[in-house]
Design an enzyme around this catalytic site. Structure first.
Site: not given
Ligand code: GLU
Length: 304
Positions: A63, A66, A188, A240, A258
């Protein structure tokens, strides 16, 4: 400030926390990572780099990607993008479907999955080869061309990312996705599969330290105002359902993933990247979060 000593003291202190978290395995390929690893990199505004431990080991940024897709899209689309995605902390799990229903398809912010999918959709609409554009951007920001997708991780998530597909179709039903769900999800999953080291990540975050100017080439990629907004979104939404706790403990804008990485910065001063794969229940790296808390406490340098 004796940074090498500080980093050493931090590493010693956090090593007692091994075993308290759990490596993410809901993406099967991520579950293969060996848990007892810890890397730390501090990159100062004037280009000094201090590292400790596994700071050259590449890991799945997940993530954290992002932030980079968001900054790429924001630079191209400007304020218009905020019609399709909000800027409020979510207070919910990063992959919540419920929240998207309540909010009628306008995701709370661009750093939860629903919001990131909308941003990736914008990327797909804006660039002819969005995957190549992501790598080009990361190479530019980090100063390293040795940054690639991990195809096995992307494929592992494509096979098991049911919830992300659900979010994609849900967004489509609210007419907040322009492109095909499969196409957006493919980009993504690839952006999430990017592998970088702490050193490369800390370098890439320098764009936000320098208020939108990429320091190696001196190119202005974001306006001052855009950088302010991105840093604000990272501060309020980057961790998060633990953004408040992270701000309370660490006091820096940033983003976690994650894969166990956390990238953070103090605008105008430094960027940091830390990585350790064991996660707490909210999805943040146990050792990583503690290391950052110790760093801002020992140096007295945070946003607050
Ligand atoms: N590719 C993971 C998902 O979409 C990223 C999650 C993350 O790192 O928060 O679940």
């Amino acid at each position: 400030m004796n940074y090498p000593q500080i980093l050493q003291d931090i590493a010693r202190e956090v090593s007692s926390l091994y075993g308290q978290g759990k490596v993410a395995d809901y993406i099967p390929e991520l579950g293969k990572v060996s848990p007892r690893q810890f890397g730390f990199c501090l990159h100062t505004r004037d280009g000094q780099v201090f590292t400790h431990g596994d700071s050259d080991v590449k890991f799945s940024i997940q993530s954290i990607s992002k932030v980079f897709t968001l900054s790429l899209v924001f630079a191209h689309l400007g304020e218009a993008m905020w019609k399709r995605v909000g800027v409020e902390p979510s207070g919910n799990a990063f992959n919540s479907l419920m929240q998207l229903e309540y909010e009628k398809g306008i995701p709370r912010n661009p750093l939860i999955n629903a919001g990131a999918l909308v941003v990736t959709d914008m990327l797909v609409s804006t660039f002819r080869d969005p995957k190549a554009e992501i790598l080009r951007y990361l190479h530019l920001l980090s100063g390293s061309n040795d940054i690639q997708f991990n195809e096995s991780v992307a494929e592992s998530e494509r096979k098991t990312g049911y919830r992300n597909f659900a979010l994609g179709y849900f967004l489509k039903s609210f007419v907040n996705l322009e492109n095909d769900v499969d196409q957006v999800l493919d980009v993504y999953f690839h952006q999430c599969s990017v592998e970088m080291s702490c050193k490369e990540l800390a370098a890439a975050m320098q764009l936000f330290v320098h208020h939108g100017v990429e320091p190696n080439t001196q190119q202005r990629l974001l306006t001052m105002s855009q950088t302010k907004r991105l840093n604000a979104v990272m501060q309020t939404c980057g961790f998060y359902d633990e953004a408040g706790e992270f701000t309370f403990a660490v006091g820096l804008p940033g983003k976690s993933g994650v894969g166990g990485g956390i990238a953070a910065l103090l605008p105008g001063h430094y960027s940091l990247a830390v990585w350790s794969p064991e996660l707490n229940k909210k999805g943040n790296s146990v050792l990583g979060m503690k290391a950052l808390e110790l760093f801002t406490t020992m140096t007295g340098r945070s946003v607050f």
